[in-house]
Scaffold this active site. Sequence first.
Site, mmCIF file in Angstrom:
data_model
loop_
_atom_site.group_PDB
_atom_site.id
_atom_site.type_symbol
_atom_site.label_atom_id
_atom_site.label_comp_id
_atom_site.label_asym_id
_atom_site.label_seq_id
_atom_site.Cartn_x
_atom_site.Cartn_y
_atom_site.Cartn_z
ATOM 1 N N ARG A 1 0.811 -1.229 0.000
ATOM 2 C CA ARG A 1 0.000 0.000 0.000
ATOM 3 C C ARG A 1 0.840 1.273 0.000
ATOM 4 O O ARG A 1 0.387 2.343 -0.386
ATOM 5 C CB ARG A 1 -0.924 -0.034 1.226
ATOM 6 C CG ARG A 1 -1.866 1.106 1.267
ATOM 7 C CD ARG A 1 -2.948 1.073 2.345
ATOM 8 N NE ARG A 1 -2.921 0.082 3.359
ATOM 9 C CZ ARG A 1 -2.299 0.207 4.545
ATOM 10 N NH1 ARG A 1 -1.591 1.288 4.801
ATOM 11 N NH2 ARG A 1 -2.379 -0.748 5.431
ATOM 12 N N LYS B 1 -9.914 8.437 -17.856
ATOM 13 C CA LYS B 1 -10.316 9.063 -19.116
ATOM 14 C C LYS B 1 -9.160 9.057 -20.123
ATOM 15 O O LYS B 1 -8.790 8.013 -20.606
ATOM 16 C CB LYS B 1 -10.816 10.486 -18.831
ATOM 17 C CG LYS B 1 -11.865 10.547 -17.705
ATOM 18 C CD LYS B 1 -13.187 9.940 -18.085
ATOM 19 C CE LYS B 1 -14.114 9.700 -16.908
ATOM 20 N NZ LYS B 1 -14.485 10.882 -16.158
ATOM 21 N N ASP C 1 -9.479 20.151 -11.076
ATOM 22 C CA ASP C 1 -9.652 18.927 -11.855
ATOM 23 C C ASP C 1 -9.248 19.250 -13.294
ATOM 24 O O ASP C 1 -9.879 20.070 -13.962
ATOM 25 C CB ASP C 1 -11.133 18.504 -11.761
ATOM 26 C CG ASP C 1 -11.425 17.184 -12.469
ATOM 27 O OD1 ASP C 1 -10.730 16.855 -13.445
ATOM 28 O OD2 ASP C 1 -12.390 16.513 -12.056
ATOM 29 N N TYR D 1 -18.136 18.406 -12.077
ATOM 30 C CA TYR D 1 -18.608 17.045 -12.324
ATOM 31 C C TYR D 1 -19.543 16.620 -11.179
ATOM 32 O O TYR D 1 -19.220 16.836 -10.005
ATOM 33 C CB TYR D 1 -17.326 16.208 -12.379
ATOM 34 C CG TYR D 1 -17.429 14.738 -12.427
ATOM 35 C CD1 TYR D 1 -17.947 14.103 -13.540
ATOM 36 C CD2 TYR D 1 -16.962 13.963 -11.360
ATOM 37 C CE1 TYR D 1 -17.992 12.726 -13.587
ATOM 38 C CE2 TYR D 1 -17.006 12.588 -11.410
ATOM 39 C CZ TYR D 1 -17.530 11.976 -12.523
ATOM 40 O OH TYR D 1 -17.585 10.628 -12.570
HETATM 41 C C1 LIG Z 1 -14.962 10.959 -14.903
HETATM 42 C C2 LIG Z 1 -14.518 12.170 -14.221
HETATM 43 C C3 LIG Z 1 -14.114 12.124 -12.885
HETATM 44 C C4 LIG Z 1 -14.185 10.878 -12.059
HETATM 45 O O1 LIG Z 1 -13.412 9.842 -12.560
HETATM 46 P P1 LIG Z 1 -13.770 8.315 -12.205
HETATM 47 O O2 LIG Z 1 -12.540 7.597 -12.541
HETATM 48 O O3 LIG Z 1 -14.955 7.959 -13.025
HETATM 49 O O4 LIG Z 1 -14.073 8.262 -10.737
HETATM 50 C C5 LIG Z 1 -13.660 13.293 -12.316
HETATM 51 N N1 LIG Z 1 -13.629 14.443 -13.009
HETATM 52 C C6 LIG Z 1 -13.986 14.527 -14.286
HETATM 53 C C7 LIG Z 1 -13.905 15.829 -14.997
HETATM 54 C C8 LIG Z 1 -14.469 13.400 -14.939
HETATM 55 O O5 LIG Z 1 -14.874 13.487 -16.214
#
Ligand SMILES: *Cc1c(COP(=O)(O)O)cnc(C)c1O
Length: 393
Positions: A59, A209, A184, A112
């Site tokens: 971890r 993503k 983000d 989001y």
């Molecule tokens: C999809 C997404 C997240 C979250 O990601 P996950 O891996 O699905 O938890 C956070 N911020 C943005 C802008 C996203 O498109």
Amino acid sequence: MKRKNKNKTRSYQTILSHIGRDPQKYFGLVNVPITRGSTILFDNLKKFENLDQEYSYGRMGNPSCESVEKIITKLEKAAGTVLAPSGLSAITSAIFSCTKMGDEILVSDSVYEPTRKLCDNLLAKFGVKTIYFNPNIGEEIAELITEKTSTIFLESPGSLTFEVQNLPLIAKIAKKHNISVIIDNSWATPLYYRPLLLGADIVVHAATKMFAGHSDVMAGTISANKSHWSQLKKTHQLSGLCLSPDDAYLIARGLRTLPIRLQAQMKGAIKLASWLEKQNLVKRVLHPALPSHPDHKIFKRDFSGSGSVFSIILQPAAKKALASLIDNLQLFGLGFSWGGYESLVMPAWPEKIRIAQKWKEKGQLLRIHVGLEDIDDLKADLEAGLKRYAADL
Ligand SMILES: *Cc1c(COP(=O)(O)O)cnc(C)c1O
């Protein structure tokens, strides 16, 4: 042979092909292999007591994970990076590292939706109050700051409605009040936007993503500047929200081709968005790289490229029209998430969630993720979809 990088001006494309690997250590293997393991053995008591070796427990650090951490730290020009099992858990760790009971957090109204739910439920439960603000806020953000404000959370552009936030201005005001700025950066990636250089303290990514790029893994990254790195690392270790080496391996693998995927998907998205802008059934296209976007100036100033996702507002119509548009698409899939090689559409209803700045667009919002298909094929698919929509108006 280990080659030293003497040329500091190397482009990201080159860096991404070479960083975070160590063939010398792994029998000449080009990629860092998947290094699974929980227990890591110590030679003797003295080493155990002082945790005196490179890795001490699954971890707490792992070669496959470190490979990704190195890459993202370099790309974001951060002091350090930790990995998380999803983008959302990366956001959780980032916020937890900057807030405590009694604090207030200012959050852009365009974030989001799961980020919103995290704030409204979990943070509220732990005594942190969330105040949402207009994503296009400027100097007025100062009026929302109280002695309890510890953190500002941005997502630029918002991944549904695509407002671009004025990060340099917000960060300047935050700094004056000793407030942490988290952002983000999943949309532009560090290839096209480097928030730490514009004043942010912590950058998070849904590595699920564009980093992964193949819609087959969940992961997140969190990078901090010097002043926030130790508190982030500590929070991350205390929470135990680590990423599995298998998933880290997939992220490292995806990152190698990020520059060419992102560039192709950026170009495709701009082409498709520009074409959609000319269609009668499309009221508005929400894409910051188009000159028609209200935040285009800020976008041009702060970003060097754009992402694969944008939204359109369709002329209002009955649900039936939307269903016949979406349900008969041949190439665009219907689903959450984005960043993979396959194009997607997703309808959304921002009017149901906005608080600080009511969503006033009359018409259906449809988010479009452009994958790696031929753009003329994608256009034809949407063109046929719009025809079906018109027939059911
Ligand atoms: C999809 C997404 C997240 C979250 O990601 P996950 O891996 O699905 O938890 C956070 N911020 C943005 C802008 C996203 O498109």
